[in-house]
Design an enzyme around this catalytic site. Structure first.
Site, mmCIF file in Angstrom:
data_model
loop_
_atom_site.group_PDB
_atom_site.id
_atom_site.type_symbol
_atom_site.label_atom_id
_atom_site.label_comp_id
_atom_site.label_asym_id
_atom_site.label_seq_id
_atom_site.Cartn_x
_atom_site.Cartn_y
_atom_site.Cartn_z
ATOM 1 N N LYS A 225 0.828 -1.203 0.000
ATOM 2 C CA LYS A 225 0.000 0.000 0.000
ATOM 3 C C LYS A 225 0.869 1.263 0.000
ATOM 4 C CE LYS A 225 -4.135 -1.856 -0.037
ATOM 5 N NZ LYS A 225 -5.107 -1.878 1.041
ATOM 6 N N ARG A 259 -3.745 -10.514 3.867
ATOM 7 C CA ARG A 259 -3.979 -10.506 2.419
ATOM 8 C C ARG A 259 -2.761 -9.876 1.750
ATOM 9 N NH1 ARG A 259 -6.207 -7.182 -1.563
ATOM 10 N NH2 ARG A 259 -7.458 -8.298 -3.127
#
Length: 289
Positions: A225, A259
């Site tokens: 991210k 994840r």
């Protein structure tokens, strides 16, 4: 008292279940898309996606999460039919293999219904049931595992990151409850990155243990991210070490599922974190004798 590390049997569709708590589990990201922020175009055909999913399982993934529409900011919206054309052949092939726990990454109720019929065990909704609430009914009818994610997109957020988590996810849980979704099928995801800046993401990590007040298993999706890049200065595909660091930190704070894009990096990180968890729990047990 609730413990994030106590055994919890996560009930899934098709008679499957996964044990959460004592060891962290890895959910591998398989994007059957041309435009996902990290791996767009790498697995944009059914054959490539199936091959990658099998590779992830060989690397130690417990779940493969199949998505047919990019969720990066500014990504093109695809039709339901196109999303289904992308994901259903992949799910059908993996279901025939019989090894993987399969997750469908969608906010569309019809895609979720078709995916579970094709063999998916889990529905992963990045809009937390609040874009198409009918998706909760699909989960209830099929007994699918349900990942309910927090998002800050398209709404006014509360200034405190944890208060906003509870405000949003309590609404989502009410939708699930009203649809008859069983408690043992639900996992919550605080939605790292989704309309959260670097400061908010770091604060969410620092205060992650406060989310245990939900008394439900937690999924962490930090992989590659933007906030990891902001901290490390790394480009998107160079953020796996930073991701693995967040895996360790969040496992120690009580996350159950991770994840990720790179399974091997995070599997090793998780093994070390789990060794720490086991040592801490053993010491606490001895202290209580």
């Amino acid at each position: 008292m609730y413990s994030a590390f106590a055994p919890f049997q996560w009930s899934l569709a098709h008679g499957r279940s996964l044990l959460l708590g004592p060891q962290g589990l890895i959910m591998a990201i398989v994007n059957v898309t041309p435009d996902s922020f990290s791996d767009g175009g790498l697995h944009d055909t059914a054959a490539k996606a199936i091959e990658h999913a099998r590779f992830c399982l060989a690397q130690g993934a417990h779940i493969v999460d199949i998505g047919g529409e990019s969720t990066r900011p500014g990504a093109a919206v695809v039709s339901a039919a196109e999303e289904q054309d992308r994901v259903l052949p992949v799910i059908e092939a993996l279901a025939r293999d019989g090894e993987a726990a399969i997750s469908i990454d969608t906010y569309r109720a019809e895609t979720a219904r078709l995916a579970v019929a094709a063999g998916a065990h889990i529905v992963n909704d990045v809009h937390g049931l609040q874009r198409e609430p009918a998706i909760a009914g699909i989960a209830a009818e099929t007994g699918a595992g349900l990942c309910i994610m927090h998002t800050g997109r398209d709404r006014e957020k509360l200034p405190d990151v944890i208060e906003d988590q509870f405000a949003f996810l309590e609404t989502s849980l009410a939708i699930a409850r009203d649809a008859g979704v069983a408690d043992e099928t639900i996992v919550l995801d605080p939605g790292f990155g989704f309309a959260k800046n670097t400061e908010e993401n770091i604060a969410l990590m620092a205060r992650f243990e406060e989310l245990q007040r939900f008394e439900r298993p937690l999924l962490a999706g930090t992989s590659r991210k933007r906030f990891i890049g902001s901290v490390t200065g790394r480009d998107t595909v160079e953020r796996d070490v930073g991701t693995a660091a967040t895996t360790v930190l969040l496992r120690l704070a009580g996350a159950a599922i991770f994840r990720v894009h790179d399974v091997a990096f995070n599997r090793d990180a998780l093994l070390m974190a789990d060794a720490m968890v086991e040592a801490r729990l053993g010491r606490a047990a001895r202290a209580g004798d």
